[in-house]
Every structure is written in C-alpha cells, then in structure tokens.
Design a protein around this motif. Structure first.
Motif, PDB file in Angstrom:
ATOM      1  N   TYR A 112      -3.343   5.849  -0.527  1.00  0.00           N
ATOM      2  CA  TYR A 112      -4.774   5.629  -0.734  1.00  0.00           C
ATOM      3  C   TYR A 112      -5.560   6.884  -0.373  1.00  0.00           C
ATOM      4  O   TYR A 112      -5.101   7.736   0.389  1.00  0.00           O
ATOM      5  CB  TYR A 112      -5.300   4.423   0.054  1.00  0.00           C
ATOM      6  CG  TYR A 112      -5.267   4.516   1.565  1.00  0.00           C
ATOM      7  CD1 TYR A 112      -6.179   5.302   2.275  1.00  0.00           C
ATOM      8  CD2 TYR A 112      -4.350   3.771   2.308  1.00  0.00           C
ATOM      9  CE1 TYR A 112      -6.164   5.360   3.658  1.00  0.00           C
ATOM     10  CE2 TYR A 112      -4.329   3.821   3.688  1.00  0.00           C
ATOM     11  CZ  TYR A 112      -5.236   4.616   4.361  1.00  0.00           C
ATOM     12  OH  TYR A 112      -5.218   4.674   5.737  1.00  0.00           O
TER      13      TYR A 112
ATOM     14  N   VAL B  68      -6.689   2.837  -3.999  1.00  0.00           N
ATOM     15  CA  VAL B  68      -5.350   2.484  -3.532  1.00  0.00           C
ATOM     16  C   VAL B  68      -4.336   2.564  -4.668  1.00  0.00           C
ATOM     17  O   VAL B  68      -4.616   2.170  -5.807  1.00  0.00           O
ATOM     18  CB  VAL B  68      -5.351   1.060  -2.930  1.00  0.00           C
ATOM     19  CG1 VAL B  68      -3.979   0.715  -2.355  1.00  0.00           C
ATOM     20  CG2 VAL B  68      -6.427   0.937  -1.849  1.00  0.00           C
TER      21      VAL B  68
ATOM     22  N   VAL C 256       0.859  -1.189   0.000  1.00  0.00           N
ATOM     23  CA  VAL C 256       0.000   0.000   0.000  1.00  0.00           C
ATOM     24  C   VAL C 256       0.895   1.238   0.000  1.00  0.00           C
ATOM     25  O   VAL C 256       1.433   1.634   1.028  1.00  0.00           O
ATOM     26  CB  VAL C 256      -0.939   0.014   1.224  1.00  0.00           C
ATOM     27  CG1 VAL C 256      -1.804   1.270   1.206  1.00  0.00           C
ATOM     28  CG2 VAL C 256      -1.807  -1.236   1.238  1.00  0.00           C
TER      29      VAL C 256
ATOM     30  N   TYR D 206     -12.406   3.073  -0.989  1.00  0.00           N
ATOM     31  CA  TYR D 206     -10.943   3.131  -1.047  1.00  0.00           C
ATOM     32  C   TYR D 206     -10.473   3.227  -2.499  1.00  0.00           C
ATOM     33  O   TYR D 206     -10.993   2.547  -3.387  1.00  0.00           O
ATOM     34  CB  TYR D 206     -10.333   1.863  -0.446  1.00  0.00           C
ATOM     35  CG  TYR D 206     -10.199   1.848   1.053  1.00  0.00           C
ATOM     36  CD1 TYR D 206      -9.142   2.494   1.690  1.00  0.00           C
ATOM     37  CD2 TYR D 206     -11.110   1.145   1.839  1.00  0.00           C
ATOM     38  CE1 TYR D 206      -9.001   2.446   3.073  1.00  0.00           C
ATOM     39  CE2 TYR D 206     -10.976   1.094   3.218  1.00  0.00           C
ATOM     40  CZ  TYR D 206      -9.919   1.744   3.831  1.00  0.00           C
ATOM     41  OH  TYR D 206      -9.778   1.691   5.195  1.00  0.00           O
TER      42      TYR D 206
END
Length: 241
Positions: A53, A228, A50, A226
């Motif tokens: 985001y 991302v 990740v 979300y």
C-alpha cells in the motif's frame, strides 16, 4: 567482561527469565483462558490480503527540544517487511511504527501468553504478551491489546534494547482492509537515539534539562488516501539501500 558485554548478558538473562515465567504460566494454566497463538494467527490472516500500500501521512511531533512544524510524508509498504518513506526535510518517524504491519509487530519466532480480558475505553480487549525466542532480537517484550471481535490491535507496547519503550494507540475508521486512520506513539526520550541532522536547533541545557530528558516524546501519525495492492515495484524500496 566490558560494560557492553555485561549489558548484553543482562538482557539475555532478562529475556530467559521472562520466557521461563511465561512457560510456567502456560503449563500451570494460570490466567490461561484463551489460546494466544490462535488470536495472533487470526490477526495475521486478516491482513495477509494486504500485499502492498501507499498512504499519505501527516506527522505531528511533540518533543521538548524540537520546534518542528507539521510534516507531510508518503509511505510505501510491501509485504512482508519493505518500507519506504518520502518527505521533505527531517521527519521524526519511529521506524518500528512508521507503517502499520501486524506481521512485523508480532514477529515469527516467539512465545505468546494470554494475560487477561479487560476493558479499554468502551472496547473489550484481550491482552496478549509475546517474547522473541531469538536472544539477538532487539525486541525484549511486546504487549498487545486486541479487539478479538473485530480482530484489531487497539494498543501496543514494545520494549526494546536500542530504543527503550514504545507505546502505540491505534484508531480505525472503516478504511479499506481495516487499515488504521491514526497512530499515537509515545516513547522514552532518554533511550531514543536521535539523528544528528534535523530541522531545528537543540537548545542549550537548562536546569530542567535532566528532568525533561527523562520525559516522553510523542508522535501522532494520521493516514489518508490509502492505495492498496497496486503492485508496487521493489525499485521503490531499493532506494533506501
């Protein structure tokens, strides 16, 4: 020695005492069944994918002196520690838990101890404690309840110098990259430094004010939509400087 220096010295002594206790437990092998560093490093590796985001957040506040409506916000996160929040008006959103970031929760330079394996609700979790090795760190002690099978933080308790104790329960719902759907945050009102300007008026103290001040404040943050790894620009986060 003035009061501030005395309090700081006391905190340093407390952290050293905890550190010595943790080292003793590690060396003695008492309750040291699993490797805490291996657990935490696995958790970090899981979320290293990740890079950034954005997410919509719905914030529900339960604080005795604030009559605050449900707030909407948009959160921006960029690895390793950039956070930006956009919302209309004031939103009581604890900085330490506004965004989900295991790397920031765990930290870099710390001593970790495996405490035990226990049941949290219907989930078997490993309880791991960490203490920063840096005496100047605002965090004194953090406790994690980790679902090692799914490698998820289910619960976290963070003891800090400036903001008292934060307790966070984390809920998941098969979202992208196993990011959370909801954070339930509980904090000590007596240790919370509230902003001077916010929506709503502070009521005049009543006979129960002292008792209420010693109570808990609650914030529930629900995430949705979300997005991302979209390559967020640093300019978004420079607005906060």
């Amino acid at each position: 020695m003035d009061l501030q220096q005395e309090r700081y010295s006391h905190l340093i002594m407390m952290k050293k005492t905890l550190l010595y206790l943790f080292l003793f437990l590690q060396l003695s092998g008492f309750c040291q069944v699993k490797n805490p560093d291996a657990i935490l490093n696995s958790l970090k590796r899981k979320y290293i994918a990740v890079k950034d985001y954005t997410v919509d957040a719905t914030i529900v506040v339960d604080v005795w002196f604030l009559n605050m409506p449900v707030k909407k916000a948009k959160l921006y996160y960029k690895y390793p520690d950039k956070i930006h929040v956009e919302t209309k008006g004031f939103a009581l959103l604890p900085k330490r838990t506004a965004s989900f970031d295991p790397h920031a929760f765990i930290g870099k330079n710390y001593t970790a101890v495996f405490v035990r394996t226990e049941k949290l609700g219907n989930t078997i979790v490993d309880v791991v404690k960490t203490i920063p090795n840096d005496a100047g760190n605002d965090v004194i002690l953090t406790t994690f309840w980790i679902d090692e099978k799914k490698m998820e933080i289910r619960k976290m308790e963070m003891n800090t110098k400036s903001g008292g104790t934060f307790q966070v329960e984390i809920e998941y719902n098969n979202l992208p990259f196993d990011l959370p759907q909801r954070l339930n945050v509980v904090f000590d009102m007596k240790d919370m430094n509230m902003p001077k300007n916010f929506n709503g008026e502070i009521p005049k103290p009543d006979k129960n004010a002292k008792a209420k001040e010693k109570g808990k404040g609650k914030v529930m943050i629900t995430y949705a939509n979300y997005k991302v790894n979209t390559g967020l620009s640093d300019k978004i986060f420079n607005e906060d400087k």
